[in-house]
Scaffold this active site. Structure first.
Site, PDB file in Angstrom:
ATOM      1  N   SER A 228       0.836  -1.197   0.000  1.00  0.00           N
ATOM      2  CA  SER A 228       0.000   0.000   0.000  1.00  0.00           C
ATOM      3  C   SER A 228       0.868   1.243   0.000  1.00  0.00           C
ATOM      4  CB  SER A 228      -0.896   0.022   1.248  1.00  0.00           C
ATOM      5  OG  SER A 228      -0.143   0.387   2.404  1.00  0.00           O
ATOM      6  N   ASP A 229       0.285   2.364  -0.431  1.00  0.00           N
ATOM      7  CA  ASP A 229       0.929   3.640  -0.160  1.00  0.00           C
ATOM      8  C   ASP A 229       0.756   3.931   1.325  1.00  0.00           C
ATOM      9  OD1 ASP A 229       2.245   6.038  -0.505  1.00  0.00           O
ATOM     10  OD2 ASP A 229       1.069   6.632  -2.251  1.00  0.00           O
ATOM     11  N   TRP A 230       1.551   4.846   1.841  1.00  0.00           N
ATOM     12  CA  TRP A 230       1.614   5.077   3.289  1.00  0.00           C
ATOM     13  C   TRP A 230       0.306   5.668   3.814  1.00  0.00           C
ATOM     14  CZ3 TRP A 230       5.143   2.541   1.387  1.00  0.00           C
ATOM     15  CH2 TRP A 230       6.294   2.154   2.060  1.00  0.00           C
ATOM     16  N   ALA A 232      -2.614   4.564   3.318  1.00  0.00           N
ATOM     17  CA  ALA A 232      -3.760   4.393   2.432  1.00  0.00           C
ATOM     18  C   ALA A 232      -4.811   3.529   3.117  1.00  0.00           C
ATOM     19  CB  ALA A 232      -3.324   3.741   1.120  1.00  0.00           C
TER      20      ALA A 232
END
Length: 817
Positions: A228-230, A232
């Site tokens: 995941s993006d941070w 998210a």
């Protein structure tokens, strides 16, 4: 016979308990995976990386690392082999910082030049983006580092990026936005994919079964790590079933213990958690990381010797510079007696954009100082002439010094509040303090305080404007007096030749992101002095552009024009009649209304920390300007394809332009542009010979007919003359960069496969319903069913265009399919 890598990964996963497998699905803090010492599984660190390997730490205490040219600059090289070399240097820096995973490259398409992270991306075209991305990924992974292609998918704006839904037509998704990710998987063998923050066509990117499960893992066969993006959003069951493996940063919210609970409640098969662990361990095993030490140094040491890093960065910066216009003033082979260097970016080039791409470089480039070193006998007069309007420039050496006379300011880190003990002291390079994670060596958990002190050079009696920005309470002291406790604009009049600055703020106990920034500039922007200097000079070099406050993660640009009075300044100095060269130091497109008024225009992007040396190489003719535009430079923002749909509204961003992205829009709609996609001049002349076609192989002779060494980019575009469905007029399908000495010749060969002629036929889920709704005796019928969804090549005549840009075509010929 020894165990294969796959057997070893499977054996490790089999020895893990369900709880241990689930623990691997969340980060160990902001920048690492979880270690399982019981089975000898180390934790691995990761780092942001579009501009270079930043490492685990941000701020003045972090080690200096090589800052390479930004994404648009790498795209402007049109040279995957060169990008592979530069990426290898970044990977070696990654290893020096004890990291095994690089959060790069960014392969989102430049849909609108106003997007805040445009500078991280490669191009408005999927073929060029894919080729540059493949080179970058191969360079990184060859050095034992996991590359992470991002952001999957539909992440082409910063507006409401955590929650907005990208509504993308299926054809556009397949033809424009997904091909770079597909190439990363199928051609480069990328080991990690980062999902985006946004929703896309009805589902969160990190829980999108269609994109992750069916396309990425199913159709493309990806068996690596999906992260995941941070911060998210994620769904415990939905994201796991979709195919996402790792939630960052830790501690987990949707994964980790929540996955164990879902298995125990019968909501999720245990095999899914085992697959997540397998994907993570397998990605790091592929770069030989299974035998890494269990414990790594807490704070990597800086490496003062940067000579082995500089050459690829300098070469890439020079190869990215695009010569847009030249009336003969360049190259400057014999410098004149007096040169005026004007513009807000001349003394301190902008080397990178803001946000997660920001890092502490090993040096800060200055074209002004590089020219003085190159032309020691030339009188060089410098006047900035204007300044950005939104955020004033930060201070750095030589206008900022410590109490002992060193460039920069002294930064002290205290445990707890301002009365706590000093844990670490270092020299900060600029008046910008940006942190995420531990702020400095030696800190345990809990809050901390930062105190930075230095001296600003000043002119007695002159007024200065200050711009203080911060995301937390902050105190600014000037000569020992508190002048600000909140962000805002302030002013001061210097009483002597220096002003003592002190900035203090408290850092967050949870080690989350925080930032305090002080911008300073004279109240008089010096516009008239710059024009007078230009009038008295024999040559003007104007360096204009944007900065990291204008181009950054989390915020889109508001306008295409250069900020402040820069356009006015260029027109004014050009109006003096002195030969004028303009250097545009920006990561994205700007409008250049004065382009026809000046003698030469160089687009230098954010060129990294070797940008000044690269620019001198090009200005003096030591290097041919090797760049070509990876994006269209429009006349006005209203002409851009996404205008009216960008950045979004009412929680949606509609990709209403469909497949007409970038040059496809301007070319198909016959809209004028400032400079077209693919454009770029050389200091020599090339002849592109008549192509020779053999089935689907195209041979094109290229000849340097000039008197200097240089480079040419041969570009091939395809057009279907009678398409069954609406298609762009021209689409880039192949290119090659050619470097030749005077009189040199080369044969470019392009092999055109089916995808060179294909479009995507979307699914039609409502067709059966529509057919049933027609009465049996109705005279109306649906059109013929075109078939199943997928790539489609219609028969017919295709026109092949070969040339130097989408608008500069040397040869055309037809091909029957």
């Amino acid at each position: 016979m020894g165990m294969t890598q796959a057997d070893r990964v499977a054996e490790l996963v089999g020895r893990l308990t369900l709880q241990e497998q689930a623990a691997l699905t969340v980060g160990d803090g902001p920048w690492a995976t979880v270690a399982v010492p019981r089975v000898g599984l180390p934790g691995w660190r990761m780092t942001d990386g579009p501009n270079g390997a930043r490492g685990l730490y941000r701020g003045p205490a972090a080690p200096g690392v090589l800052c390479i040219p930004c994404g648009t600059a790498l795209g402007a090289t049109w040279d995957p082999d060169l990008v592979r070399d530069v990426a290898g240097v970044v990977a070696r820096e990654t290893r020096r910082l004890d990291c095994r995973m690089l959060l790069a490259p960014t392969v989102n398409i430049i849909r609108s030049p106003l997007a805040g992270r445009t500078f991280e991306c490669y191009s408005e075209d999927p073929v060029l983006t894919a080729a540059i991305a493949v080179g970058f990924i191969e360079g990184v992974q060859a050095e034992g580092v996991v590359a992470t292609v991002k952001h999957f998918a539909g992440n082409e704006a910063e507006f409401e990026r955590y929650t907005i839904e990208s509504v993308v037509p299926e054809r556009a998704l397949r033809e424009i936005y997904l091909p770079p990710f597909e190439a990363a998987v199928r051609d480069a063998g990328v080991l990690a994919v980062m999902t985006a923050y946004n929703r896309i066509n009805g589902a969160m990117a990190g829980a999108h079964r269609g994109l992750i499960g069916e396309v990425l893992r199913g159709e493309w066969g990806f068996d690596g790590l999906v992260v995941s993006d941070w911060w998210a959003r994620a769904e415990t069951v939905g994201s796991a079933l979709a195919g996402q493996d790792l939630e960052m940063p830790g501690p987990g919210r949707a994964f980790g213990p929540a996955l164990v609970a879902a298995v125990e409640q019968g909501l999720l098969p245990a095999e899914v958690v085992a697959a997540q662990a397998t994907h993570l361990i397998g990605a790091f095993a592929a770069v030989g990381a299974l035998d890494d030490p269990d414990e790594l140094p807490a704070w990597p040491a800086d490496v003062p010797d940067r000579d082995h890093l500089a050459e690829p960065a300098r070469r890439a910066a020079a190869e990215s510079i695009v010569l847009l216009r030249n009336t003969g003033v360049l190259p400057v082979t014999g410098p004149p007696a007096r040169v005026a260097v004007v513009g807000p970016n001349a003394a301190h080039l902008q080397l990178m954009g803001g946000g997660s791409a920001h890092l502490r470089p090993t040096r800060y480039p200055s074209l002004l100082e590089a020219l003085r070193a190159t032309w020691p006998g030339v009188e060089i007069v410098h006047e900035p002439g204007c300044r950005p309007e939104r955020d004033l420039p930060v201070l750095q050496g030589p206008e900022l010094r410590t109490g002992t006379g060193e460039p920069g300011w002294t930064v002290e880190f205290l445990a707890g509040d301002a009365t706590g003990p000093i844990v670490h002291t270092c020299i900060g390079d600029v008046t910008d303090l940006d942190f995420f994670g531990d702020p400095a060596p030696g800190f345990g958990p809990g809050a901390y305080t930062v105190r930075a002190t230095g001296f600003m050079s000043a002119v007695p009696g002159e007024a200065y404007d200050l711009c203080l920005t911060a995301d937390r309470p902050v105190r600014l002291l000037l000569d020992g007096t508190v002048v600000a406790t909140t962000p805002g604009r302030y002013s001061v009049t210097a009483g002597s030749d220096e002003i003592e600055l002190r900035l203090e703020f408290d850092g967050p106990a949870d080690r989350g992101p925080c930032r305090a920034r002080l911008g300073v500039a004279p109240a008089d922007d010096g516009f008239d002095r710059a024009v007078a200097a230009a009038e008295a000079a024999d040559l003007v070099i104007a360096v204009v552009g944007t900065n990291e406050e204008e181009e950054q993660e989390s915020l889109d640009r508001s306008a295409l024009a250069l900020p402040g009075r820069q356009d006015e300044l260029v027109s004014a100095v050009a109006g003096t009649g002195t030969p004028t060269v303009v250097v545009v130091n920006a990561g994205s497109a700007v409008t250049l209304p004065w382009a026809d008024e000046v003698d030469a225009v160089l687009y230098s992007w954010f060129g990294g920390e070797e940008a000044d040396h690269a620019l001198v190489d090009v200005l003096t003719g030591a290097t041919d300007p090797g760049g070509r535009l990876p994006m269209t430079l429009p006349l006005r923002v209203e002409h851009t394809p996404a205008f009216g749909n960008f950045p979004g509204e009412f929680d949606e961003v509609r990709y209403g332009e469909g497949v007409l992205v970038g040059y496809r829009w301007y070319d198909t709609r016959a809209l004028p542009v400032r400079y077209p996609f693919g454009h770029g001049l050389s200091y020599t002349s090339f002849e592109i010979g008549a192509p020779v076609l053999r089935e689907r192989t195209v041979d094109i002779p290229v000849h340097n007919v000039g008197h200097r060494a240089g480079s040419e980019v041969v570009q091939l575009y395809v057009e279907h003359l009678a398409p069954r469905v609406f298609r762009p007029r021209k689409e880039l399908r192949a290119f090659e960069k050619v470097r030749l000495g005077p009189g040199g010749q080369h044969l470019v060969r392009f092999e055109l496969d089916d995808r060179a002629f294909a479009y995507w036929r979307p699914a039609r889920p409502t067709r059966a319903t529509a057919a049933a709704d027609l009465a049996a005796d109705s005279p109306f019928r649906l059109a013929d069913d075109p078939g199943e969804p997928g790539w489609c090549v219609d028969p017919g005549t295709y026109r092949i265009h070969v040339g130097r840009s989408v608008d500069d075509i040397s040869h055309t010929f037809d091909l029957e399919i």
